[in-house]
Enzyme design. Structure first.
Site, PDB file in Angstrom:
ATOM      1  N   ARG A 262       0.852  -1.181   0.000  1.00  0.00           N
ATOM      2  CA  ARG A 262       0.000   0.000   0.000  1.00  0.00           C
ATOM      3  C   ARG A 262       0.892   1.237   0.000  1.00  0.00           C
ATOM      4  O   ARG A 262       1.932   1.268   0.661  1.00  0.00           O
ATOM      5  CB  ARG A 262      -0.908   0.028   1.231  1.00  0.00           C
ATOM      6  CG  ARG A 262      -2.136  -0.869   1.118  1.00  0.00           C
ATOM      7  CD  ARG A 262      -3.116  -0.375   0.058  1.00  0.00           C
ATOM      8  NE  ARG A 262      -4.292  -1.220  -0.082  1.00  0.00           N
ATOM      9  CZ  ARG A 262      -4.401  -2.210  -0.976  1.00  0.00           C
ATOM     10  NH1 ARG A 262      -3.397  -2.490  -1.794  1.00  0.00           N
ATOM     11  NH2 ARG A 262      -5.512  -2.914  -1.057  1.00  0.00           N
TER      12      ARG A 262
ATOM     13  N   GLU B  42      -3.326   7.456  -4.251  1.00  0.00           N
ATOM     14  CA  GLU B  42      -3.453   7.185  -5.686  1.00  0.00           C
ATOM     15  C   GLU B  42      -4.897   7.415  -6.155  1.00  0.00           C
ATOM     16  O   GLU B  42      -5.818   7.257  -5.350  1.00  0.00           O
ATOM     17  CB  GLU B  42      -2.990   5.751  -6.006  1.00  0.00           C
ATOM     18  CG  GLU B  42      -3.783   4.650  -5.341  1.00  0.00           C
ATOM     19  CD  GLU B  42      -3.154   3.273  -5.554  1.00  0.00           C
ATOM     20  OE1 GLU B  42      -1.944   3.099  -5.336  1.00  0.00           O
ATOM     21  OE2 GLU B  42      -3.914   2.358  -5.945  1.00  0.00           O
TER      22      GLU B  42
ATOM     23  N   HIS C 146      -0.811   0.354 -10.138  1.00  0.00           N
ATOM     24  CA  HIS C 146      -1.487  -0.627  -9.268  1.00  0.00           C
ATOM     25  C   HIS C 146      -1.966  -1.853 -10.069  1.00  0.00           C
ATOM     26  O   HIS C 146      -3.167  -2.133 -10.152  1.00  0.00           O
ATOM     27  CB  HIS C 146      -2.666   0.039  -8.533  1.00  0.00           C
ATOM     28  CG  HIS C 146      -3.046  -0.653  -7.259  1.00  0.00           C
ATOM     29  ND1 HIS C 146      -3.562  -0.018  -6.168  1.00  0.00           N
ATOM     30  CD2 HIS C 146      -2.982  -1.965  -6.896  1.00  0.00           C
ATOM     31  CE1 HIS C 146      -3.813  -0.879  -5.202  1.00  0.00           C
ATOM     32  NE2 HIS C 146      -3.466  -2.085  -5.624  1.00  0.00           N
TER      33      HIS C 146
HETATM   34  C1  DGY Z   1      -5.829  -5.725  -3.223  1.00  0.00           C
HETATM   35  O1  DGY Z   1      -6.564  -6.659  -3.520  1.00  0.00           O
HETATM   36  O2  DGY Z   1      -5.762  -5.289  -2.085  1.00  0.00           O
HETATM   37  C2  DGY Z   1      -4.962  -5.144  -4.301  1.00  0.00           C
HETATM   38  O3  DGY Z   1      -4.324  -4.011  -3.946  1.00  0.00           O
HETATM   39  C3  DGY Z   1      -5.717  -4.994  -5.598  1.00  0.00           C
HETATM   40  O4  DGY Z   1      -5.788  -6.252  -6.106  1.00  0.00           O
END
Ligand code: DGY
Length: 323
Positions: free
Chosen positions: A242, A271, A289
């Site tokens: 993250r 983001e 991402h």
């Molecule tokens: C999640 O699932 O947390 C990712 O960041 C996106 O697939």
């Protein structure tokens, strides 16, 4: 029997939307526009289930409803730090996520980033597309060898383990692990990995550091200026976890002043806004991402949500209940 009503907050893979429509009274977000806090509040008063995803903001403002009809937030995505846990509990909401099914693909992206930044693939592609490539020469865009180096993995859950598998068995890397709880020695042995006691103890020993811990307040700026200074001057930082885990201003300084070798990010704080300081860093690779962005993973995530919903409305505890 009346089918439960379900709102999906963003577009999902067509195969999953079709299955949802068979089993539920479903409202799809065909325009794929993010919902505002007020629209989420309305949804919570209207539908039996709301199916958000990791970019929806389900903080105190969006969850400030009285008399919610919704009983389950079946999240599409493994991370759920975008959902205010205390508020969700106050509303009596069950919250589920979608672990496992995206671990391999997210680990693949972490390896992609590691290779790209070490081998200067982003710089090379930018040079070539700009028509600046003058041809092969022995000193051109010299990178760093990945095979055999030491990789530090922060957070040894499912994705961290998949990265260890690829890095150790594919690239012969030595694996160091930092994790909140003790990792089963049998699990470490699979990758010949060693667990170290703290992030501070791990950083100075690694050629590459890959982040796989959860986001949220607890890990905000876990990697700050002080910790970046603990990294070797030629080490690389990889983030597929993250954005908030890294202090991006401190990272930009480390990249500008070459106090680390480089960084590669798939996730960003706030983001899709990207800190302007990062944009011109040459020793930085950035992806939008993409960790779970394969047809296979995105469909499996959707079907995992369906499993969780099915269990919930059948009166069983969903396998991926997190709240
Ligand atoms: C999640 O699932 O947390 C990712 O960041 C996106 O697939």
């Amino acid at each position: 029997m009346v089918k439960p009503s379900v709102l999906v907050t963003r577009r999902w893979p067509a195969a999953v939307e079709a299955r949802l429509a068979e089993d539920y009274n479903v409202v799809l977000n065909t325009g794929d526009k993010p919902l505002a806090a007020g629209e989420i509040r309305d949804a919570l008063k209207t539908y039996d289930a709301v199916l958000p995803t990791v970019t929806d903001r389900l903080g105190p403002e969006a969850l400030d409803v009285s008399g919610a009809r919704t009983r389950i937030l079946a999240n599409y995505g493994v991370g759920y730090s975008h959902i205010d846990e205390a508020r969700a509990r106050d509303l009596g909401l069950t919250v589920t996520n979608t672990p496992d099914v995206l671990s391999e693909c997210t680990a693949d992206i972490a390896m992609t980033l590691m290779l790209m930044v070490a081998r200067r693939a982003g710089e090379g592609e930018r040079e070539l597309r700009a028509g600046r490539w003058s041809g092969w020469r022995p000193t051109h865009l010299i990178g760093t060898k990945v095979s055999g180096k030491t990789l530090g993995i922060i957070g040894f859950g499912r994705i961290g383990q998949e990265v260890a598998k690829r890095a150790h068995h594919g690239f012969g890397m030595k694996i160091l692990v930092q994790n909140r709880s003790r990792v089963d020695p049998a699990l470490l042995a699979r990758y010949d990995a060693v667990q170290v006691d703290s992030v501070d103890a791990l950083l100075p020993q690694c050629d590459f550091v890959s982040l796989h811990c959860p986001g949220g307040a607890a890990n905000r700026h876990l990697i700050n200026g002080r910790r970046l200074d603990l990294m070797k001057p030629d080490a690389y930082l990889i983030n597929t976890a993250r954005g908030e885990v890294i202090d991006e201003q401190a990272l930009a300084r480390a990249l500008w002043f070459d106090t680390i070798g480089g960084a590669a990010l798939d996730v960003f704080d706030g983001e899709p806004h990207i800190s302007p300081e990062l944009i011109d860093c040459d020793n930085l690779v950035m992806l939008p991402h993409l960790g779970s962005a394969t047809r296979e993973a995105r469909e499996a995530m959707g079907f995992r949500v369906l499993d969780n919903l099915g269990d919930f409305f059948a009166g069983r505890t969903p396998r991926d209940r997190v709240i």
